[in-house]
Write an enzyme that holds these catalytic residues in place. Structure first.
Site, PDB file in Angstrom:
ATOM      1  N   HIS A  10       3.544   1.804  -1.844  1.00 26.88           N
ATOM      2  CA  HIS A  10       3.776   2.122  -3.259  1.00 26.88           C
ATOM      3  C   HIS A  10       2.515   2.694  -3.906  1.00 26.88           C
ATOM      4  CE1 HIS A  10       6.701  -1.310  -2.616  1.00 26.88           C
ATOM      5  NE2 HIS A  10       7.502  -0.373  -3.074  1.00 26.88           N
ATOM      6  N   GLU A  46       0.813  -1.211   0.000  1.00 29.42           N
ATOM      7  CA  GLU A  46       0.000   0.000   0.000  1.00 29.42           C
ATOM      8  C   GLU A  46       0.852   1.269   0.000  1.00 29.42           C
ATOM      9  OE1 GLU A  46      -3.095   2.345  -0.499  1.00 29.42           O
ATOM     10  OE2 GLU A  46      -3.144   0.158  -0.632  1.00 29.42           O
ATOM     11  N   GLN A  58      22.386  -2.405  -6.716  1.00 29.56           N
ATOM     12  CA  GLN A  58      22.296  -1.946  -5.332  1.00 29.56           C
ATOM     13  C   GLN A  58      22.303  -3.091  -4.325  1.00 29.56           C
ATOM     14  OE1 GLN A  58      18.439  -0.112  -6.389  1.00 29.56           O
ATOM     15  NE2 GLN A  58      17.725  -0.750  -4.355  1.00 29.56           N
ATOM     16  N   GLN A 105      17.660   7.607   1.244  1.00 29.80           N
ATOM     17  CA  GLN A 105      17.560   7.505  -0.210  1.00 29.80           C
ATOM     18  C   GLN A 105      16.884   8.732  -0.805  1.00 29.80           C
ATOM     19  OE1 GLN A 105      16.446   3.747  -2.472  1.00 29.80           O
ATOM     20  NE2 GLN A 105      14.493   4.821  -2.524  1.00 29.80           N
TER      21      GLN A 105
END
Length: 283
Positions: free
Chosen positions: A33, A31, A57, A154
């Site tokens: 995203h 949810e 990564q 990030q």
């Protein structure tokens, strides 16, 4: 909704649009995203989401091979959320040859916290983000890209990347979505056993307790002592913590002096069984 795999197909679908709203993901959507898609959608004239598990990564010992690939289910969720285009490249589509040119973010931001415990992680993130931005926004006068605050560091790295390269992209930072008990939603939560899932909420509780202790302290608090106590308390519950720390929101540096008027964030990463979880709380 269109699902495309190559860069050429993506650009063909986006021709005629001027402001894409883009949500990059590695799939196995939750949810959090979907909330980003819904928030980004009104800000552009076409909504795009990518699904790509980025090898760059992941360290050799990490979970690249076992990371869940759930494209069909993800596509259904994205279509229901109003996404127009899903870009799901295969590795050969995004990296047709070895990616020898890479983006190396500033070490003051990328070599601490997550970057310290996952060396090279933010090089991989920055490189794939720059490549995805090139795929989606090439030739566009402007655009918006949405990232979740659960990956707090990030978001800061991506903001710096956009600023340093003068990209005409607005970065939307979506609030962390949580389960009813407070656990931050994460694709890796699916790795947890039922018992681990019950225990997992204690990471967010540890961060909250550390933040409250830091804010309650008068004068110049001994943050190192408070952080050490928080680490030990989590370890006693069977976790293997990497860090629990209080940092300035502006640059993720340790705060100096009194904290009363300083915007702060408490960040943590810890392993529960075989699953590494991260979380943060602004205080």
């Amino acid at each position: 909704m269109h699902i495309v795999h190559t860069i050429a197909e993506l650009r063909q679908q986006l021709s005629g649009f001027k402001r894409p709203a883009f949500v990059p993901t590695m799939g196995n959507l939750h949810e959090g995203h979907i909330a980003l898609v819904r928030q980004a959608r009104p800000l552009g004239d076409v909504t795009v989401s990518s699904i790509f598990v980025n090898r760059l990564q992941f360290a050799p010992h990490e979970d690249f091979d076992s990371y869940p690939r759930t494209l069909d289910a993800d596509a259904e969720r994205l279509e229901a959320a109003g996404c127009d285009v899903v870009f799901a490249p295969r590795e050969k589509d995004l990296y047709p040859e070895p990616q020898t040119f890479k983006v190396h973010p500033a070490t003051d931001l990328s070599d601490i916290l997550e970057g310290h415990f996952r060396p090279g992680f933010f090089i991989g993130v920055s490189t794939v983000v720059m490549k995805l931005f090139s795929c989606v926004f090439a030739g566009m006068p402007t655009g918006v890209a949405a990232f979740g605050k659960k990956d707090y560091q990030q978001v800061m790295v991506v903001r710096r990347l956009v600023q340093q390269f003068a990209l005409p992209i607005e970065i939307l930072a979506g609030e962390t979505q949580r389960a009813e008990d407070g656990l931050a939603l994460s694709s890796r939560n699916s790795y947890l056993s039922p018992a681990e899932r019950q225990e997992a909420v204690h990471l967010s509780r540890a961060l909250r307790a550390l933040g409250e202790a830091a804010r309650a302290a008068t004068g110049q608090p001994d943050l190192a002592a408070l952080e050490s106590q928080a680490l030990q308390a989590l370890a006693r519950r069977g976790w293997k913590p990497d860090y629990l720390t209080v940092r300035r929101r502006a640059d993720l540096a340790p705060p100096q002096g009194a904290l009363a008027d300083v915007p702060l964030v408490v960040l943590g990463a810890a392993k529960l069984g075989n699953t590494r979880l991260i979380d943060n709380l602004e205080i």
